[in-house]
Scaffold this active site. Sequence first.
Site: not given
Ligand code: SAH
Ligand code: SF4
Length: 387
Positions: A95, A125, A132, A136, A139, A356
Amino acid sequence: MTNDKPRLLDLNPAELEALMAALGEPRFRARQVWDWLYRQLATDFDAMTSLPKSLRAQLAESAVIDMVEPVAETWSADRMAQKFLFRLRDGQLVESVLMHYEDEAAAVADADEGVTRGAGRHTVCISSQVGCAMGCVFCATGQMGLLRNLTPGEIVAQVLYAERILRRDGARVTNVVYMGMGEPLANFNAVWRSVETLHDPHGFNLGARRITLSTVGLVPGMRRLAEQDLPINLALSIHGATDEVRDTIVPINTRYALADIIAAARDYIAKTGRRLTVEWVLIQDVNDTPQQAERLADLLRGMLVHVNLIPLNPTAGYDGKTPTPARSLQFRDTLAARGIPTTLRMRRGIDVQAGCGQLRTQIVGGRPTSINPTLIATTDHRPPTTG
Ligand code: SAH
Ligand code: SF4
């Protein structure tokens, strides 16, 4: 057979020239095709009317323009963001989010990198991987694991799609952020090629300062990025100001310690002169404490940074809670009082980039499967009217 055909959006200018040479064509034909792809946004060879008909037919035989196919689209509640779910050639789904900022003041207030062009800002974006591997815990993308890397063309195609929509209204993509699904530095080569393609002054022509890559902090990738000659913006997802806290929510932290990540970030700022964006997803009782805010201020002291605080957007696979607004404001004020420029993003749901990875999950669940036809997109790209 089709699978072996070169995919034009994956190629750099030299490779496109080689392809044209193989077809017995002079160099300038490659520049023409490049222009059609990235300035005129052609999606098929028939549209490339400055090429001889025979060449168009030959190209259609021997190459493909690998566009992404939209399968769903949603608007955010505040009508400031559009989300697209794309199907890739092998059926995988990724997406993108297209965010609209009405005026310059709003764009400046957003303060990602403080650069605007004209009155409207349109930031897309984009995703760099299907899923991934970084895991995290909060996420949606991390919860699905890594399915595969995107190719350079699949990354670029997301931007071209957004650009096509905007051009109907006379607007342009003004900023690109690699903040969608995936960890861009874990797919470095493809991501970097896509950056170069988008930047190319003879093609899409997006300035380096309009491009931001967001990373969870892969130190070797950050160092490699610093060696490139395009000084793009870097965003760093920290979420924890001590290794102890960070380890619990960002598993990759056990590989690259916070001190090393901060050192690499400092070097990136020194090398590029660009302001670092720090992202911090606020999770109740996990990382929203005054102590964490104080430690974060200590870590960032003296750095050219801007902190974005993003209250957790809840996901099915994680039971952490979004802090109360009062708690989030307190965290922000603690940082601000220590001289750290900070923005708290109070917009909810997919109104923030952080959503995202969630449209895909909403539609197909965490795994690759067929799409629910009732959710297939409309083709009307105008915002729903307020009612
Ligand atoms: N992998 C990269 C870029 C993609 S994630 C990274 O982690 O930076 C983009 C942003 O979305 C990151 O800062 C991530 O921590 C945040 N993000 C992911 N899941 C989220 C959630 N459930 N609520 C708020 N922010 C989130
Ligand atoms: Fe991967 Fe999501 Fe962590 Fe970004 S926030 S590194 S997309 S697992």
